[in-house]
Design an enzyme around this catalytic site. Structure first.
Site, mmCIF file in Angstrom:
data_model
loop_
_atom_site.group_PDB
_atom_site.id
_atom_site.type_symbol
_atom_site.label_atom_id
_atom_site.label_comp_id
_atom_site.label_asym_id
_atom_site.label_seq_id
_atom_site.Cartn_x
_atom_site.Cartn_y
_atom_site.Cartn_z
ATOM 1 N N ASN A 134 0.794 -1.221 0.000
ATOM 2 C CA ASN A 134 0.000 0.000 0.000
ATOM 3 C C ASN A 134 0.831 1.279 0.000
ATOM 4 O O ASN A 134 0.290 2.370 0.164
ATOM 5 C CB ASN A 134 -0.961 0.000 1.199
ATOM 6 C CG ASN A 134 -2.106 -0.973 0.999
ATOM 7 O OD1 ASN A 134 -2.534 -1.220 -0.126
ATOM 8 N ND2 ASN A 134 -2.593 -1.559 2.081
ATOM 9 N N ILE A 141 0.962 6.818 -1.249
ATOM 10 C CA ILE A 141 0.323 6.036 -0.198
ATOM 11 C C ILE A 141 -1.124 5.736 -0.546
ATOM 12 O O ILE A 141 -1.864 6.638 -0.966
ATOM 13 C CB ILE A 141 0.383 6.794 1.149
ATOM 14 C CG1 ILE A 141 1.841 7.085 1.530
ATOM 15 C CG2 ILE A 141 -0.316 6.021 2.258
ATOM 16 C CD1 ILE A 141 1.989 8.124 2.611
ATOM 17 N N CYS A 142 -1.513 4.499 -0.357
ATOM 18 C CA CYS A 142 -2.909 4.106 -0.530
ATOM 19 C C CYS A 142 -3.544 3.987 0.854
ATOM 20 O O CYS A 142 -3.321 3.021 1.571
ATOM 21 C CB CYS A 142 -3.000 2.771 -1.277
ATOM 22 S SG CYS A 142 -4.693 2.185 -1.525
ATOM 23 N N LEU A 143 -4.301 4.995 1.230
ATOM 24 C CA LEU A 143 -4.982 5.028 2.525
ATOM 25 C C LEU A 143 -6.266 5.822 2.336
ATOM 26 O O LEU A 143 -6.231 6.989 1.952
ATOM 27 C CB LEU A 143 -4.087 5.683 3.583
ATOM 28 C CG LEU A 143 -4.577 5.640 5.023
ATOM 29 C CD1 LEU A 143 -4.665 4.210 5.540
ATOM 30 C CD2 LEU A 143 -3.655 6.462 5.929
#
Length: 212
Positions: A134, A141-143
């Site tokens: 992620n 960033i994958c959030l």
């Protein structure tokens, strides 16, 4: 973004510390907070006459409370640093996991709070190169909570605070990982196919870029 300036062997950036970790740093941080509060009060009339500046003032007023709340609720292994305590909208975070795949590493993030806060989320970049489903090797960033619009319904909302961002980033290093929407597909597939090989590559990146 490259990892230049962070971690061992990356000398351009100073060590990140939390202002509340050391008495001297906390005093420096507190003086900055008081200075900013006075500045906001003295500039309130001028901001009323200038809408563009009023938006900045609103952000800074929100940050005085949000930063204090964030400092009081840091997860274990996390610390923050304000290079200029009068500029609460830009700071650095270090996450140092004590367990899991990334334990023993130190992962640095740059955080910038836009003028439109809290209607939009902070802008966050990982400055340490790592192997993570992620987080891309370029620092993206994958959030969900860092997205203004998220299909899972967990995106940014004005009710969210800086402490939520810190806890969200910290959660990326937990072992209970969600790879339904990975950013680094190669790393996600690696984890799914061979967890032991994935673990070895994670450790290799830590040894190269982020060992404590």
């Amino acid at each position: 973004m490259s990892a230049a300036g962070f971690g061992p062997g990356l000398s351009a950036r100073k060590q990140i510390r939390s202002p509340v970790d050391q008495a001297g740093n906390f005093k420096f941080y507190l003086i900055g907070m008081i200075t900013l509060t006075k500045k906001l009060k003295s500039g309130s009339a001028e901001n009323t006459a200038q809408p563009s500046r009023r938006r900045i003032s609103i952000r800074d007023q929100l940050l005085i409370k949000d930063v204090t709340e964030m400092q009081e609720n840091l997860p274990e292994g996390c610390s923050v640093d304000f290079s200029d305590p009068n500029q609460l909208h830009t700071f650095s975070l270090v996450v140092a996991p004590t367990e899991g795949y990334w334990s023993g590493g130190k992962f640095y993030f740059s955080i910038v709070v836009p003028e439109e806060y809290n209607n939009v989320p902070p802008i966050v970049k990982c400055e340490t190169k790592l192997w993570h489903p992620n987080i891309s090797e370029d620092g993206d960033i994958c959030l969900s909570l860092l997205r203004k619009n998220s299909i899972d319904g967990l995106g940014w909302a004005p009710t969210r605070r800086l402490k939520d961002v810190i806890w969200g980033l910290n959660s990326l290093f937990a072992d209970l990982l969600n790879f339904d929407d990975p950013l680094n597909l190669e790393a996600a597939n690696h984890y799914q196919k061979d967890k032991e090989s994935f673990r070895r590559k994670v450790r290799h990146y830590i040894d190269l870029y982020s060992k404590q």
